[in-house]
Design an enzyme around this catalytic site. Structure first.
Site, PDB file in Angstrom:
ATOM      1  N   PHE A 127     -50.382 -45.391   0.351  1.00  0.00           N
ATOM      2  CA  PHE A 127     -49.321 -46.116  -0.343  1.00  0.00           C
ATOM      3  C   PHE A 127     -48.881 -45.339  -1.572  1.00  0.00           C
ATOM      4  O   PHE A 127     -49.669 -44.669  -2.236  1.00  0.00           O
ATOM      5  CB  PHE A 127     -49.706 -47.564  -0.662  1.00  0.00           C
ATOM      6  CG  PHE A 127     -50.522 -47.725  -1.908  1.00  0.00           C
ATOM      7  CD1 PHE A 127     -51.881 -47.533  -1.873  1.00  0.00           C
ATOM      8  CD2 PHE A 127     -49.921 -48.071  -3.115  1.00  0.00           C
ATOM      9  CE1 PHE A 127     -52.641 -47.673  -3.016  1.00  0.00           C
ATOM     10  CE2 PHE A 127     -50.671 -48.218  -4.267  1.00  0.00           C
ATOM     11  CZ  PHE A 127     -52.038 -48.019  -4.211  1.00  0.00           C
ATOM     12  N   GLU A 131     -45.077 -41.861  -9.677  1.00  0.00           N
ATOM     13  CA  GLU A 131     -44.193 -40.698  -9.706  1.00  0.00           C
ATOM     14  C   GLU A 131     -44.637 -39.816 -10.872  1.00  0.00           C
ATOM     15  O   GLU A 131     -45.424 -40.264 -11.713  1.00  0.00           O
ATOM     16  CB  GLU A 131     -42.729 -41.156  -9.876  1.00  0.00           C
ATOM     17  CG  GLU A 131     -42.274 -42.014  -8.704  1.00  0.00           C
ATOM     18  CD  GLU A 131     -40.806 -42.426  -8.777  1.00  0.00           C
ATOM     19  OE1 GLU A 131     -40.125 -42.070  -9.763  1.00  0.00           O
ATOM     20  OE2 GLU A 131     -40.361 -43.101  -7.833  1.00  0.00           O
ATOM     21  N   PRO A 132     -44.105 -38.587 -10.967  1.00  0.00           N
ATOM     22  CA  PRO A 132     -44.548 -37.724 -12.069  1.00  0.00           C
ATOM     23  C   PRO A 132     -44.335 -38.364 -13.446  1.00  0.00           C
ATOM     24  O   PRO A 132     -45.128 -38.168 -14.350  1.00  0.00           O
ATOM     25  CB  PRO A 132     -43.680 -36.474 -11.903  1.00  0.00           C
ATOM     26  CG  PRO A 132     -43.315 -36.452 -10.468  1.00  0.00           C
ATOM     27  CD  PRO A 132     -43.222 -37.879 -10.033  1.00  0.00           C
ATOM     28  N   THR A 162     -53.074 -40.852  -2.592  1.00  0.00           N
ATOM     29  CA  THR A 162     -54.394 -40.721  -1.982  1.00  0.00           C
ATOM     30  C   THR A 162     -54.201 -40.755  -0.470  1.00  0.00           C
ATOM     31  O   THR A 162     -53.459 -41.598   0.033  1.00  0.00           O
ATOM     32  CB  THR A 162     -55.303 -41.879  -2.434  1.00  0.00           C
ATOM     33  OG1 THR A 162     -55.372 -41.849  -3.857  1.00  0.00           O
ATOM     34  CG2 THR A 162     -56.705 -41.756  -1.855  1.00  0.00           C
ATOM     35  N   ILE A 350     -80.561 -40.036 -19.021  1.00  0.00           N
ATOM     36  CA  ILE A 350     -81.960 -40.141 -18.595  1.00  0.00           C
ATOM     37  C   ILE A 350     -82.389 -38.882 -17.841  1.00  0.00           C
ATOM     38  O   ILE A 350     -83.545 -38.465 -17.904  1.00  0.00           O
ATOM     39  CB  ILE A 350     -82.155 -41.433 -17.753  1.00  0.00           C
ATOM     40  CG1 ILE A 350     -82.156 -42.641 -18.700  1.00  0.00           C
ATOM     41  CG2 ILE A 350     -83.439 -41.387 -16.919  1.00  0.00           C
ATOM     42  CD1 ILE A 350     -82.223 -43.997 -18.016  1.00  0.00           C
ATOM     43  N   GLY A 353     -81.495 -32.441 -19.229  1.00  0.00           N
ATOM     44  CA  GLY A 353     -80.730 -31.243 -18.877  1.00  0.00           C
ATOM     45  C   GLY A 353     -80.389 -31.189 -17.399  1.00  0.00           C
ATOM     46  O   GLY A 353     -79.330 -30.671 -17.016  1.00  0.00           O
ATOM     47  N   GLU A 376     -55.473 -47.996  -9.487  1.00  0.00           N
ATOM     48  CA  GLU A 376     -55.011 -49.406  -9.340  1.00  0.00           C
ATOM     49  C   GLU A 376     -54.773 -50.053 -10.702  1.00  0.00           C
ATOM     50  O   GLU A 376     -54.977 -51.252 -10.865  1.00  0.00           O
ATOM     51  CB  GLU A 376     -55.992 -50.280  -8.545  1.00  0.00           C
ATOM     52  CG  GLU A 376     -56.554 -49.724  -7.274  1.00  0.00           C
ATOM     53  CD  GLU A 376     -55.552 -49.561  -6.159  1.00  0.00           C
ATOM     54  OE1 GLU A 376     -54.356 -49.857  -6.377  1.00  0.00           O
ATOM     55  OE2 GLU A 376     -55.952 -49.102  -5.087  1.00  0.00           O
ATOM     56  N   GLU A 380     -56.135 -50.705 -19.789  1.00  0.00           N
ATOM     57  CA  GLU A 380     -55.122 -51.320 -20.664  1.00  0.00           C
ATOM     58  C   GLU A 380     -54.216 -52.239 -19.839  1.00  0.00           C
ATOM     59  O   GLU A 380     -53.850 -53.333 -20.290  1.00  0.00           O
ATOM     60  CB  GLU A 380     -54.274 -50.245 -21.370  1.00  0.00           C
ATOM     61  CG  GLU A 380     -55.005 -49.460 -22.446  1.00  0.00           C
ATOM     62  CD  GLU A 380     -56.041 -48.479 -21.893  1.00  0.00           C
ATOM     63  OE1 GLU A 380     -55.864 -47.987 -20.764  1.00  0.00           O
ATOM     64  OE2 GLU A 380     -57.032 -48.223 -22.601  1.00  0.00           O
TER      65      GLU A 380
HETATM   66  C1  LIG Z   1     -57.016 -39.373  -8.122  1.00  0.00           C
HETATM   67  C2  LIG Z   1     -55.865 -40.336  -8.215  1.00  0.00           C
HETATM   68  C3  LIG Z   1     -55.438 -41.002  -7.090  1.00  0.00           C
HETATM   69  C4  LIG Z   1     -54.325 -41.876  -7.161  1.00  0.00           C
HETATM   70  N1  LIG Z   1     -53.875 -42.474  -6.016  1.00  0.00           N
HETATM   71  C5  LIG Z   1     -52.701 -43.172  -6.057  1.00  0.00           C
HETATM   72  C6  LIG Z   1     -52.116 -43.678  -4.850  1.00  0.00           C
HETATM   73  O1  LIG Z   1     -52.680 -43.572  -3.765  1.00  0.00           O
HETATM   74  N2  LIG Z   1     -50.888 -44.269  -4.934  1.00  0.00           N
HETATM   75  C7  LIG Z   1     -50.237 -44.425  -6.118  1.00  0.00           C
HETATM   76  O2  LIG Z   1     -49.145 -44.978  -6.135  1.00  0.00           O
HETATM   77  N3  LIG Z   1     -50.795 -43.985  -7.289  1.00  0.00           N
HETATM   78  C8  LIG Z   1     -51.995 -43.350  -7.283  1.00  0.00           C
HETATM   79  N4  LIG Z   1     -52.549 -42.872  -8.452  1.00  0.00           N
HETATM   80  C9  LIG Z   1     -51.825 -43.049  -9.705  1.00  0.00           C
HETATM   81  C10 LIG Z   1     -52.460 -44.060 -10.630  1.00  0.00           C
HETATM   82  O3  LIG Z   1     -52.256 -45.353 -10.132  1.00  0.00           O
HETATM   83  C11 LIG Z   1     -51.848 -43.856 -12.028  1.00  0.00           C
HETATM   84  O4  LIG Z   1     -52.330 -42.598 -12.506  1.00  0.00           O
HETATM   85  C12 LIG Z   1     -52.216 -44.951 -12.977  1.00  0.00           C
HETATM   86  O5  LIG Z   1     -51.580 -46.155 -12.612  1.00  0.00           O
HETATM   87  C13 LIG Z   1     -51.814 -44.610 -14.414  1.00  0.00           C
HETATM   88  O6  LIG Z   1     -50.499 -44.154 -14.478  1.00  0.00           O
HETATM   89  P1  LIG Z   1     -50.152 -42.797 -15.261  1.00  0.00           P
HETATM   90  O7  LIG Z   1     -51.106 -41.751 -14.802  1.00  0.00           O
HETATM   91  O8  LIG Z   1     -48.710 -42.530 -15.073  1.00  0.00           O
HETATM   92  O9  LIG Z   1     -50.456 -43.109 -16.764  1.00  0.00           O
HETATM   93  P2  LIG Z   1     -49.419 -43.772 -17.794  1.00  0.00           P
HETATM   94  O10 LIG Z   1     -48.809 -44.966 -17.203  1.00  0.00           O
HETATM   95  O11 LIG Z   1     -48.523 -42.707 -18.303  1.00  0.00           O
HETATM   96  O12 LIG Z   1     -50.422 -44.214 -18.949  1.00  0.00           O
HETATM   97  C14 LIG Z   1     -50.956 -43.274 -19.897  1.00  0.00           C
HETATM   98  C15 LIG Z   1     -51.858 -44.047 -20.866  1.00  0.00           C
HETATM   99  O13 LIG Z   1     -51.075 -45.041 -21.568  1.00  0.00           O
HETATM  100  C16 LIG Z   1     -51.629 -46.327 -21.358  1.00  0.00           C
HETATM  101  N5  LIG Z   1     -50.542 -47.305 -21.255  1.00  0.00           N
HETATM  102  C17 LIG Z   1     -49.449 -47.244 -20.459  1.00  0.00           C
HETATM  103  N6  LIG Z   1     -48.676 -48.316 -20.631  1.00  0.00           N
HETATM  104  C18 LIG Z   1     -49.305 -49.107 -21.551  1.00  0.00           C
HETATM  105  C19 LIG Z   1     -49.028 -50.362 -22.150  1.00  0.00           C
HETATM  106  N7  LIG Z   1     -47.961 -51.090 -21.809  1.00  0.00           N
HETATM  107  N8  LIG Z   1     -49.891 -50.852 -23.071  1.00  0.00           N
HETATM  108  C20 LIG Z   1     -51.013 -50.140 -23.412  1.00  0.00           C
HETATM  109  N9  LIG Z   1     -51.326 -48.957 -22.878  1.00  0.00           N
HETATM  110  C21 LIG Z   1     -50.493 -48.444 -21.958  1.00  0.00           C
HETATM  111  C22 LIG Z   1     -52.416 -46.220 -20.071  1.00  0.00           C
HETATM  112  O14 LIG Z   1     -53.431 -47.219 -19.991  1.00  0.00           O
HETATM  113  C23 LIG Z   1     -52.985 -44.817 -20.181  1.00  0.00           C
HETATM  114  O15 LIG Z   1     -54.109 -44.839 -21.027  1.00  0.00           O
HETATM  115  C24 LIG Z   1     -53.682 -42.073  -8.408  1.00  0.00           C
HETATM  116  C25 LIG Z   1     -54.165 -41.414  -9.547  1.00  0.00           C
HETATM  117  C26 LIG Z   1     -55.233 -40.551  -9.470  1.00  0.00           C
HETATM  118  C27 LIG Z   1     -55.704 -39.850 -10.710  1.00  0.00           C
END
Ligand SMILES: Cc1cc2nc3c(=O)[nH]c(=O)nc-3n(C[C@H](O)[C@H](O)[C@H](O)COP(=O)(O)OP(=O)(O)OC[C@H]3O[C@@H](n4cnc5c(N)ncnc54)[C@H](O)[C@@H]3O)c2cc1C
Length: 396
Positions: A127, A131-132, A162, A350, A353, A376, A380
């Site tokens: 799913f 996005e970037p 994923t 625990i 090294g 997921e 935050e």
């Molecule tokens: C290994 C891996 C697998 C993944 N697999 C999937 C997948 O299968 N499908 C998919 O769709 N996505 C996937 N993701 C994406 C993942 O769901 C997102 O990385 C995650 O939701 C966080 O989004 P972001 O990286 O854009 O961080 P951002 O949204 O940019 O957040 C950056 C920081 O700001 C904080 N932040 C953002 N908004 C707020 C707010 N309103 N209040 C307080 N703090 C805030 C966040 O908690 C975080 O600490 C995957 C990510 C990884 C690393």
């Protein structure tokens, strides 16, 4: 006392399936996880056995060839799998979310078309919301579907899929601009079948490469590029555009229970490793478990493992009973992932090294646990969901 993370009130079938998965994990997953993870190798043999065990169809209704089991059964199986290796549970996680979304929101034709083949693992789901430029802020999605005749032309870039390459069915959230004033009502989920692999897998869709990650290795995580991809109207999940956001949020809600279960599994393993090592390692003339600081650390770890497990079971049971579980799932995911990080860190300490050596399993868990704080929805975002629920319930 009994061992940690026991679940009361299970049916005979649930007990049986959990014992089977546990034995499988002990025999096939734990002995192979280190080597596969360090070489970043896809666990094909393990996945094939999971197919044979029916795990891909665990929650798919029996009428479509699945086992028709509850979210609780699924979550307890995931906990066991993650105890062995988190990546193995990741293989079925996105599949389970997509199958759940089709079951809940798909048209009859979509259910008939996909669910029987998903139950056997022949069709495997991924799913794609992120996005970037966005992950937490899902409603800001930029990938755009423009109407063209009866269908859509989709352009944009997706991130962090994923199972992006190994899957054959992607549920992708796309902006289709339905003229609604609220941004999330302009999003639509498309079901996209493609062959597994990299490159231009179907005209207009490219999976460029596997992303190199800190942990969660073996399993493929990819980007996905849409370049004038032609989607037909019958690829819209549920047949009606503009419902994608709600469908995806429903999917990630069960996904949160699943991530919570994964965190429980990783934490249990970290505890198991610590309690064993603490009795084997001697300093100052006795096993380190006999030093009160270490014994107390074990006590804290065990209490966190138990608390996280109970909240996860509660969130799953609530969903199974048909109750709204957004807050319970959010609390469970928040607590389990934070505790998992703490328990893993304590187990690492625990090990002294040796915890820093690649020969010891805890080194891998240390790289896996942080993902659970992010996937997921970050902690935050969970706190946002929880606090909204609190202010609804306790509104003056
Ligand atoms: C290994 C891996 C697998 C993944 N697999 C999937 C997948 O299968 N499908 C998919 O769709 N996505 C996937 N993701 C994406 C993942 O769901 C997102 O990385 C995650 O939701 C966080 O989004 P972001 O990286 O854009 O961080 P951002 O949204 O940019 O957040 C950056 C920081 O700001 C904080 N932040 C953002 N908004 C707020 C707010 N309103 N209040 C307080 N703090 C805030 C966040 O908690 C975080 O600490 C995957 C990510 C990884 C690393």
């Amino acid at each position: 006392m009994t061992r940690l993370a026991q679940t009361h009130g299970l049916t005979e079938f649930q007990t049986e399936i959990l014992a089977t998965v546990r034995a499988f994990v002990d025999k096939e997953v734990i002995p192979n996880a280190q080597e596969l993870e360090h070489s970043d190798t896809y666990p094909q043999a393990i996945v094939d056995q999971m197919k044979d065990m029916g795990l891909f169809g665990l929650m798919i209704p029996e009428e479509y060839g699945g086992l028709g089991e509850s979210l609780l059964t699924y979550a307890l199986c995931v906990e066991e799998l993650a105890r062995g290796w988190m990546s193995v549970s990741g293989v079925i996680n996105t599949h389970f979310i997509v199958a759940y979304m089709i079951r809940q929101h798909g048209t009859q034709a979509q259910k008939d078309h996909y669910l029987p083949r998903m139950a056997t693992g022949e069709v495997r789901g991924a799913f794609s919301m992120s996005e970037p430029e966005l992950g937490s802020d899902v409603a800001a999605i930029r990938t755009k579907g423009t109407r063209a005749g009866d269908g859509y032309v989709i352009n944009g870039q997706k991130m962090w899929l994923t199972n992006g390459a190994s899957s054959t069915l992607v549920a992708a959230l796309v902006r289709t601009d339905e003229g609604a004033s609220r941004p999330h009502q302009n999003l639509t989920t498309f079901l996209i079948e493609k062959p597994a692999g990299f490159g231009e897998v179907v005209p207009g869709i490219t999976i460029p490469r596997k992303l190199d990650k800190m942990g969660y290795k073996g399993i493929d995580t990819t980007e996905l590029f849409f370049d004038d991809y032609q989607a037909s109207a019958d690829q819209i999940l549920g047949g009606t555009p503009g419902r994608g956001f709600a469908q995806m949020m429903d999917g990630v809600e069960v996904g949160r229970v699943n991530v919570s279960a994964r965190a429980c599994g990783v934490a249990i393993r970290a505890f198991e490793l610590a309690v064993k090592y603490a009795q084997q390692r001697h300093t100052f003339g006795k096993a380190i478990a006999e030093h009160q600081a270490i014994a107390f650390s074990l006590a804290e770890m065990a209490t966190k493992v138990e608390a996280a497990h109970l909240m996860m079971v509660n969130a799953a049971r609530l969903k199974d009973s048909g109750e709204r579980n957004d807050v319970a799932a959010g609390m469970s995911k928040y607590l389990a992932s934070e505790y998992c990080s703490e328990v893993t860190q304590a187990s690492f300490r625990i090990h002294g090294g040796y915890g820093y050596s690649k020969e010891y399993e805890i080194e891998r868990l240390m790289r896996e646990a942080p993902f659970l704080l992010i996937g997921e929805g970050t902690s935050e975002i969970q706190k946002t969901i929880i606090s909204k629920g609190l202010l609804r319930t306790y509104k003056l």
